[in-house]
Design a protein around this motif. Structure first.
Motif, PDB file in Angstrom:
ATOM      1  N   LEU A 192       0.985  -1.141  -0.225  1.00  0.00           N
ATOM      2  CA  LEU A 192       0.200  -0.009   0.279  1.00  0.00           C
ATOM      3  C   LEU A 192       0.003   1.199   0.234  1.00  0.00           C
ATOM      4  CD1 LEU A 192      -2.308  -1.039   2.335  1.00  0.00           C
ATOM      5  CD2 LEU A 192      -3.392  -0.856   0.314  1.00  0.00           C
ATOM      6  N   SER A 193       2.223   1.047   0.242  1.00  0.00           N
ATOM      7  CA  SER A 193       2.989   2.465   0.519  1.00  0.00           C
ATOM      8  C   SER A 193       3.384   2.831  -0.702  1.00  0.00           C
ATOM      9  CB  SER A 193       4.498   2.196   1.830  1.00  0.00           C
ATOM     10  OG  SER A 193       4.681   0.876   0.220  1.00  0.00           O
ATOM     11  N   ILE A 194       3.669   4.505  -0.913  1.00  0.00           N
ATOM     12  CA  ILE A 194       3.831   4.796  -1.956  1.00  0.00           C
ATOM     13  C   ILE A 194       5.362   5.229  -2.295  1.00  0.00           C
ATOM     14  CG2 ILE A 194       3.761   7.094  -3.329  1.00  0.00           C
ATOM     15  CD1 ILE A 194       1.459   7.809  -1.653  1.00  0.00           C
ATOM     16  N   SER A 195       5.937   4.998  -3.629  1.00  0.00           N
ATOM     17  CA  SER A 195       7.196   4.196  -3.901  1.00  0.00           C
ATOM     18  C   SER A 195       7.275   5.388  -5.020  1.00  0.00           C
ATOM     19  CB  SER A 195       7.248   2.936  -4.062  1.00  0.00           C
ATOM     20  OG  SER A 195       6.976   1.889  -2.929  1.00  0.00           O
ATOM     21  N   PRO A 196       9.253   5.822  -4.728  1.00  0.00           N
ATOM     22  CA  PRO A 196       8.986   6.817  -5.670  1.00  0.00           C
ATOM     23  C   PRO A 196       9.546   5.893  -7.265  1.00  0.00           C
ATOM     24  CG  PRO A 196      10.765   6.896  -4.269  1.00  0.00           C
ATOM     25  CD  PRO A 196       9.989   5.826  -4.227  1.00  0.00           C
TER      26      PRO A 196
END
Length: 364
Positions: A127-131
């Motif tokens: 769910l985390s936002i990654s670059p």
């Protein structure tokens, strides 16, 4: 009336021994059963890997109309729409989904992830936002696929070479122990006996290799891995070529090792060095399949080239001329091994009793 019996030519003698080796194996129930088991394991493993790779590995998760945007475009999740937060929680409680995303929670996220009994770190990471990531020198092959292909080449080479190599050694010792060899060489040249044994077992080993290749093609086709078939065609062909000459090299040495002893109990000590040579490529690809330096060295060493070079061809690391150069080295080594093995075989075959020392076998 005198009858003159013409002695068979060298080629005829070789073929007679070859037929004898083939017939003995093909009439052996243990050989046929072990081959069938090998083919079944190969097919089962390929089908299992293919279906696992093609299965749905997405994480089931429930969302509400207010939180659907959180997982929009994320292929890691199998999304179930719930009308409300309470319905989403009920789906989690019933075990229909692993988690639910419901409105509420601290800013700036504004949503809460609901689990049944324990949180999942993996799901939270998904769910985390990654670059966005840019790799300047990307690998052309998936690391896991590279490992599996390298392992398969290593296992097939190890199993086939050791099985048939040991069979040759055992056959030679058995013939010495029962004195059958004395009758054989009274009718045919010693080198014809050696050549027939090598050729017969090479045909059987190559038969198994071709059978495994056919089974692999069927298994990959059934499991929908057509792209992998296209990528493996060239490496498998080169593996078969390198295996052919590599096995002839090893078979000559296994036969020579068998001729140096007169009892089955003593054969282990003579073939142990050869066993290590056969085992080395398998161990190297297990631990160093992602090391270009080790694979490059392996692809030029005759005992490991049947494994190292096809792996490098599969991952696109070998230039067009490298397999040809490695094959030339393999052919030269094969000729040298045949000459050395034939000399040891000839000088040791009729010597009974104590084990023949290598130096004595080479000097005579």
């Amino acid at each position: 009336m005198n009858t003159h019996v013409t002695a068979p030519s060298f080629a005829q003698s070789v073929w007679l021994v070859t037929e004898r080796e083939l017939g003995a194996k093909l009439r052996s129930k243990s050989f046929l059963i072990s081959t069938a088991i090998l083919f079944a394991i190969a097919l089962g493993g390929i089908l299992w890997a293919g279906f696992m790779a093609g299965g749905d590995n997405r994480t089931p998760i429930a969302v509400t109309p207010d939180t659907a945007a959180v997982v929009s475009g994320n292929d890691a999740f199998d999304v179930t729409d719930a009308a409300s937060a309470d319905e989403a929680r009920e789906l989690v409680r019933d075990g229909d989904v692993d988690a639910a995303i419901v409105p509420g929670g601290a800013e700036p996220l504004g949503y809460t992830v609901v689990f049944a009994d324990d949180s999942s770190t993996t799901l939270l990471q998904q769910l985390s936002i990654s670059p966005e990531v840019e790799i300047l020198d990307p690998d052309t092959t998936d690391g896991f696929l590279r490992y599996i292909v390298a392992l398969l080449f290593g296992v097939v080479f190890f199993a086939a070479a050791l099985t048939f190599g040991s069979t040759i050694s055992t056959s030679v010792v058995e013939e010495k122990q029962t004195r059958v060899v004395e009758l054989l060489i009274s009718a045919i040249p010693v080198r014809a006996l050696l050549a027939g044994k090598v050729i017969g077992n090479t045909i059987l080993a190559m038969g198994q290799i071709i059978g495994i290749a056919a089974i692999a093609t069927v298994g990959l086709t059934v499991s929908g891995q057509d792209l992998l078939i296209a990528g493996l065609g060239g490496p498998i062909a080169w593996f078969a070529v390198f295996f052919l000459f590599g096995f002839v090299l090893l078979a000559s040495l296994f036969a020579a090792a068998g001729a140096m002893v007169s009892r089955q109990e003593d054969i282990g000590s003579t073939i142990t060095p050869l066993t290590y040579l056969v085992m080395a490529p398998y161990l190297l690809v297990v631990f160093f399949n992602d090391n270009p330096v080790v694979l490059t060295i392996m692809s030029y060493v005759p005992f490991s080239a049947p494994v190292g070079m096809p792996v490098r061809i599969f991952v696109g690391e070998a230039l067009w001329w490298e397999p040809l150069l490695a094959l030339a080295i393999m052919l030269a080594s094969c000729v040298a091994a045949i000459l050395i093995g034939a000399k040891i075989y000839e000088n040791s075959l009729l010597r009974m009793g104590a084990r023949v020392r290598l130096r004595e076998a080479l000097q005579r």
